[in-house]
Design a protein around this motif. Structure first.
Motif, PDB file in Angstrom:
ATOM      1  N   MET A 221      26.086   2.127  -0.703  1.00 13.84           N
ATOM      2  CA  MET A 221      26.998   1.900   0.424  1.00 13.84           C
ATOM      3  C   MET A 221      26.226   1.958   1.751  1.00 13.84           C
ATOM      4  SD  MET A 221      30.051   1.077  -0.450  1.00 13.84           S
ATOM      5  CE  MET A 221      31.038   1.467   0.995  1.00 13.84           C
ATOM      6  N   PHE A 222      25.434   0.927   2.005  1.00 12.30           N
ATOM      7  CA  PHE A 222      24.724   0.817   3.275  1.00 12.30           C
ATOM      8  C   PHE A 222      25.714   0.343   4.330  1.00 12.30           C
ATOM      9  CE2 PHE A 222      21.510   0.555   0.026  1.00 12.30           C
ATOM     10  CZ  PHE A 222      20.494   1.336   0.543  1.00 12.30           C
ATOM     11  N   LEU A 223      25.864   1.137   5.385  1.00  8.89           N
ATOM     12  CA  LEU A 223      26.908   0.892   6.368  1.00  8.89           C
ATOM     13  C   LEU A 223      26.404   0.086   7.560  1.00  8.89           C
ATOM     14  CD1 LEU A 223      28.615   4.424   6.512  1.00  8.89           C
ATOM     15  CD2 LEU A 223      29.243   2.453   5.091  1.00  8.89           C
ATOM     16  N   ASP A 224      27.290  -0.697   8.107  1.00  7.89           N
ATOM     17  CA  ASP A 224      27.026  -1.426   9.346  1.00  7.89           C
ATOM     18  C   ASP A 224      27.260  -0.448  10.489  1.00  7.89           C
ATOM     19  OD1 ASP A 224      26.597  -3.348  11.225  1.00  7.89           O
ATOM     20  OD2 ASP A 224      28.389  -4.525  10.782  1.00  7.89           O
ATOM     21  N   PHE A 225      26.289   0.450  10.675  1.00  8.79           N
ATOM     22  CA  PHE A 225      26.457   1.615  11.536  1.00  8.79           C
ATOM     23  C   PHE A 225      25.662   1.463  12.829  1.00  8.79           C
ATOM     24  CE2 PHE A 225      25.544   6.132  12.650  1.00  8.79           C
ATOM     25  CZ  PHE A 225      26.852   6.611  12.676  1.00  8.79           C
ATOM     26  N   VAL A 226      26.207   1.975  13.929  1.00  9.88           N
ATOM     27  CA  VAL A 226      25.513   1.971  15.215  1.00  9.88           C
ATOM     28  C   VAL A 226      24.560   3.163  15.252  1.00  9.88           C
ATOM     29  CG1 VAL A 226      25.776   2.123  17.718  1.00  9.88           C
ATOM     30  CG2 VAL A 226      27.453   0.854  16.362  1.00  9.88           C
ATOM     31  N   ASP A 227      23.253   2.883  15.436  1.00 11.60           N
ATOM     32  CA  ASP A 227      22.264   3.950  15.370  1.00 11.60           C
ATOM     33  C   ASP A 227      22.236   4.788  16.645  1.00 11.60           C
ATOM     34  OD1 ASP A 227      20.609   2.686  17.306  1.00 11.60           O
ATOM     35  OD2 ASP A 227      19.495   1.602  15.776  1.00 11.60           O
ATOM     36  N   VAL A 228      21.305   5.731  16.719  1.00 11.66           N
ATOM     37  CA  VAL A 228      21.269   6.689  17.823  1.00 11.66           C
ATOM     38  C   VAL A 228      20.943   6.040  19.164  1.00 11.66           C
ATOM     39  CG1 VAL A 228      20.721   8.636  16.332  1.00 11.66           C
ATOM     40  CG2 VAL A 228      18.857   7.290  17.326  1.00 11.66           C
ATOM     41  N   SER A 229      20.425   4.804  19.146  1.00 10.09           N
ATOM     42  CA  SER A 229      20.142   4.097  20.398  1.00 10.09           C
ATOM     43  C   SER A 229      21.229   3.087  20.754  1.00 10.09           C
ATOM     44  CB  SER A 229      18.791   3.377  20.299  1.00 10.09           C
ATOM     45  OG  SER A 229      18.860   2.301  19.380  1.00 10.09           O
ATOM     46  N   GLY A 230      22.281   3.037  19.931  1.00 10.91           N
ATOM     47  CA  GLY A 230      23.371   2.106  20.189  1.00 10.91           C
ATOM     48  C   GLY A 230      23.182   0.737  19.574  1.00 10.91           C
ATOM     49  N   GLN A 231      22.136   0.567  18.749  1.00 13.89           N
ATOM     50  CA  GLN A 231      21.869  -0.716  18.100  1.00 13.89           C
ATOM     51  C   GLN A 231      22.341  -0.680  16.645  1.00 13.89           C
ATOM     52  OE1 GLN A 231      20.596  -3.216  20.100  1.00 13.89           O
ATOM     53  NE2 GLN A 231      20.865  -1.604  21.652  1.00 13.89           N
ATOM     54  N   GLU A 233      20.674  -1.466  13.447  1.00 13.85           N
ATOM     55  CA  GLU A 233      19.418  -1.740  12.757  1.00 13.85           C
ATOM     56  C   GLU A 233      19.635  -2.488  11.453  1.00 13.85           C
ATOM     57  OE1 GLU A 233      15.101  -1.084  12.139  1.00 13.85           O
ATOM     58  OE2 GLU A 233      16.424  -1.068  13.873  1.00 13.85           O
ATOM     59  N   MET A 234      20.584  -2.025  10.626  1.00 13.89           N
ATOM     60  CA  MET A 234      20.783  -2.645   9.326  1.00 13.89           C
ATOM     61  C   MET A 234      21.343  -4.050   9.449  1.00 13.89           C
ATOM     62  SD  MET A 234      19.534  -0.752   7.013  1.00 13.89           S
ATOM     63  CE  MET A 234      20.142  -1.620   5.567  1.00 13.89           C
ATOM     64  N   ARG A 235      22.201  -4.293  10.426  1.00  8.57           N
ATOM     65  CA  ARG A 235      22.744  -5.643  10.610  1.00  8.57           C
ATOM     66  C   ARG A 235      21.637  -6.610  10.989  1.00  8.57           C
ATOM     67  NH1 ARG A 235      26.972  -9.027  11.288  1.00  8.57           N
ATOM     68  NH2 ARG A 235      28.314  -7.496  10.310  1.00  8.57           N
ATOM     69  N   ASP A 236      20.767  -6.212  11.881  1.00  8.38           N
ATOM     70  CA  ASP A 236      19.659  -7.078  12.265  1.00  8.38           C
ATOM     71  C   ASP A 236      18.770  -7.374  11.069  1.00  8.38           C
ATOM     72  OD1 ASP A 236      20.580  -7.053  14.860  1.00  8.38           O
ATOM     73  OD2 ASP A 236      19.150  -5.547  15.565  1.00  8.38           O
ATOM     74  N   PHE A 237      18.534  -6.342  10.250  1.00 10.14           N
ATOM     75  CA  PHE A 237      17.659  -6.528   9.097  1.00 10.14           C
ATOM     76  C   PHE A 237      18.308  -7.399   8.033  1.00 10.14           C
ATOM     77  CE2 PHE A 237      15.877  -5.219   5.013  1.00 10.14           C
ATOM     78  CZ  PHE A 237      14.548  -5.512   5.238  1.00 10.14           C
ATOM     79  N   PHE A 238      19.553  -7.100   7.689  1.00 10.02           N
ATOM     80  CA  PHE A 238      20.244  -7.884   6.662  1.00 10.02           C
ATOM     81  C   PHE A 238      20.414  -9.343   7.078  1.00 10.02           C
ATOM     82  CE2 PHE A 238      22.646  -4.192   4.364  1.00 10.02           C
ATOM     83  CZ  PHE A 238      21.464  -3.877   3.699  1.00 10.02           C
ATOM     84  N   GLN A 309      17.041   7.949   7.746  1.00 10.11           N
ATOM     85  CA  GLN A 309      15.692   7.651   8.203  1.00 10.11           C
ATOM     86  C   GLN A 309      15.526   6.213   8.700  1.00 10.11           C
ATOM     87  OE1 GLN A 309      12.299   8.893   6.154  1.00 10.11           O
ATOM     88  NE2 GLN A 309      12.955  11.003   6.022  1.00 10.11           N
ATOM     89  N   GLN A 310      16.259   5.278   8.111  1.00  8.17           N
ATOM     90  CA  GLN A 310      15.980   3.871   8.398  1.00  8.17           C
ATOM     91  C   GLN A 310      17.048   3.142   9.201  1.00  8.17           C
ATOM     92  OE1 GLN A 310      13.084   3.244   7.770  1.00  8.17           O
ATOM     93  NE2 GLN A 310      12.424   4.384   5.977  1.00  8.17           N
ATOM     94  N   SER A 311      18.254   3.658   9.265  1.00 11.53           N
ATOM     95  CA  SER A 311      19.280   2.929  10.022  1.00 11.53           C
ATOM     96  C   SER A 311      20.104   3.799  10.960  1.00 11.53           C
ATOM     97  CB  SER A 311      20.222   2.184   9.065  1.00 11.53           C
ATOM     98  OG  SER A 311      20.955   3.083   8.262  1.00 11.53           O
ATOM     99  N   VAL A 312      20.218   5.090  10.695  1.00  2.00           N
ATOM    100  CA  VAL A 312      20.968   5.973  11.588  1.00  2.00           C
ATOM    101  C   VAL A 312      20.083   6.452  12.736  1.00  2.00           C
ATOM    102  CG1 VAL A 312      22.239   8.150  11.778  1.00  2.00           C
ATOM    103  CG2 VAL A 312      22.518   6.717   9.750  1.00  2.00           C
ATOM    104  N   ALA A 313      18.881   6.927  12.389  1.00  2.00           N
ATOM    105  CA  ALA A 313      17.944   7.412  13.414  1.00  2.00           C
ATOM    106  C   ALA A 313      16.537   6.899  13.122  1.00  2.00           C
ATOM    107  CB  ALA A 313      17.960   8.934  13.459  1.00  2.00           C
ATOM    108  N   PRO A 314      16.355   5.582  13.050  1.00  2.00           N
ATOM    109  CA  PRO A 314      15.023   5.039  12.772  1.00  2.00           C
ATOM    110  C   PRO A 314      14.058   5.350  13.911  1.00  2.00           C
ATOM    111  CG  PRO A 314      16.507   3.287  13.466  1.00  2.00           C
ATOM    112  CD  PRO A 314      17.351   4.516  13.304  1.00  2.00           C
TER     113      PRO A 314
END
Length: 429
Positions: A221-231, A233-238, A309-314
């Protein structure tokens, strides 16, 4: 000057894979510590390369044959099949995919000749009480796009053939006797969990209506989540995985063009999602699970450490390193960081709320800092395995598959659960 450009490109390729194209704590050289012994006595199973795949264009990133590991069932499980889709991150551009094709994640030339089957794959009843004597298959992952791509980049020597690999593997397994299955379970963890969700209904379509077919997605369940900088990350990558756009980058000093041809996975995503949403959104399981018709079990931690590590607070979103300690060890998270992570947990629970309401589905969301729990013996079925409702994960999944009991378990918020096997890290990613 030319050497500097070449070195920079090589370093960038390593960095992209280190961040996106692999899951370091799932590699053979473990970099995490856990509070439990994950040992198993499970059988070692040899690899089978799919000889018919080449004629179908079903090849790994480097053009080598795909493969699987099959351990035959016996007794009451002789006609039951568990198909496990291997995980291992993704690659989303030429640099990361070229690096990946020289590893076991992109070439069968680099795969282990044998794998040990543990957890849900174990052949020992004391380690895997419900599925130990089934036909158990590990389908190797070598396309970098969750078994969905269908394209190629001849100039880079890359083949994005995940969808063809999926079909070739299923065709071969059906010929091996899976067509006669009286019950079948598709499973996978991490990128394999995403694959399971994306292919679940397709898997059910392989069998007659008399076969009991279900799916288990672990840590998918990889979420389309807004990271700690407001971006995002996973949406851009996917977006790089599902797009079929071709970009050109001119390196003037070399007077050459580098073509970035992506997987083109969008064509393989479930129509139940792409008919109502954009293709990138449909690579996110949270947008696919509401419309899955096949009974499905979602196993996930509410604080998935891969996503932490990779999408919430990369690292990209944390240039001052304020999250470094928290990324490596949950015990180092301060109160503000834990509050942010509670927001991630809330989004996880929101994403499965409608799904869990369906009687046919199962759920086990525990409040652990972990990633992938079905294939590790210590978390799947051991004396001190994580529990919810006094059920270990293997017991909850078994109750769900065999309709022994309702199996919908959601944990209270961290730090209430004392049964977790948390992961901590000796290196920062």
């Amino acid at each position: 000057m030319g050497c500097s450009w070449a070195l920079a490109a090589l370093v960038l390729g390593f960095l992209v894979v280190a961040v996106h194209g692999s899951e370091p704590w799932l590699n053979q050289t473990q970099v995490y510590s856990t509070n439990a012994n994950s040992g198993s006595n499970g059988v070692f199973v040899g690899i089978t390369l799919i000889q018919s795949a080449a004629a179908k264009g079903a090849v790994c990133l480097d053009g080598s044959l795909p493969g699987y590991h099959l351990h035959r069932g016996f007794g009451s499980g002789a006609n039951s099949w568990l198909v496990n889709l291997e995980g291992g991150g993704w690659c989303n551009d030429v640099k990361s995919c070229v690096f990946r094709k020289s590893s076991r994640r992109g070439s069968s030339n680099h795969m282990e000749s044998q794998l040990q089957f543990t957890g849900i794959m174990s052949n020992r009843p004391e380690e895997n009480p419900d599925f130990y004597n089934w036909n158990r298959v590990k389908v190797r992952y070598c396309d970098g796009g969750s078994f969905t791509g269908d394209g190629a980049d001849a100039s880079a020597g890359l083949y994005f053939r995940g969808q063809r690999i999926w079909q070739a593997a299923m065709d071969d397994l059906m010929a091996q006797g899976m067509r006669y299955a009286n019950q079948a379970l598709l499973s996978g963890c991490s990128a394999g969990g995403v694959s399971t969700i994306l292919h679940c209904d397709e898997f059910r379509g392989l069998f007659s209506g008399s076969t009991n077919v279900k799916c288990l997605a672990d840590a998918g369940m990889f979420l389309d989540f807004v990271d700690v900088s407001g971006q995002r990350e996973m949406r851009d990558f996917f977006n790089g995985i599902v797009s079929a756009t071709v970009h050109h980058v001119m390196i003037l000093l070399f007077v050459m063009t580098v073509t970035l041809l992506l997987h083109g996975s969008g064509r393989s995503l479930p129509r139940s999602c792409t008919s109502r949403m954009d293709k990138t959104s449909c690579f996110f399981p949270q947008n696919v699970v509401p419309n899955i018709q096949t009974p499905t079990f979602i196993l996930n931690t509410a604080y998935d450490v891969w996503q932490l590590q990779q999408s919430v607070a990369p690292k990209r979103a944390d240039p001052q390193g304020l999250w470094r300690g928290c990324r490596m060890n949950h015990a180092s998270c301060n109160s503000n960081q834990l509050q942010f992570l509670q927001g991630f947990r809330n989004q996880m629970l929101d994403a499965v709320r409608g799904f869990s309401g369906a009687r046919q589905n199962g759920l086990f969301i525990n409040s652990c800092f972990a990633h992938c729990q079905s294939e590790r013996q210590d978390t799947w079925y051991a004396g001190d395995s994580p529990r919810l409702g006094n059920k270990r994960i293997a017991e909850a999944v078994g109750d769900w598959f065999f309709d022994r009991a309702d199996a919908k378990y959601t944990d209270c918020a961290y730090p209430c659960d004392g049964t977790c096997h948390h992961l901590t890290f000796r290196g920062d990613y």
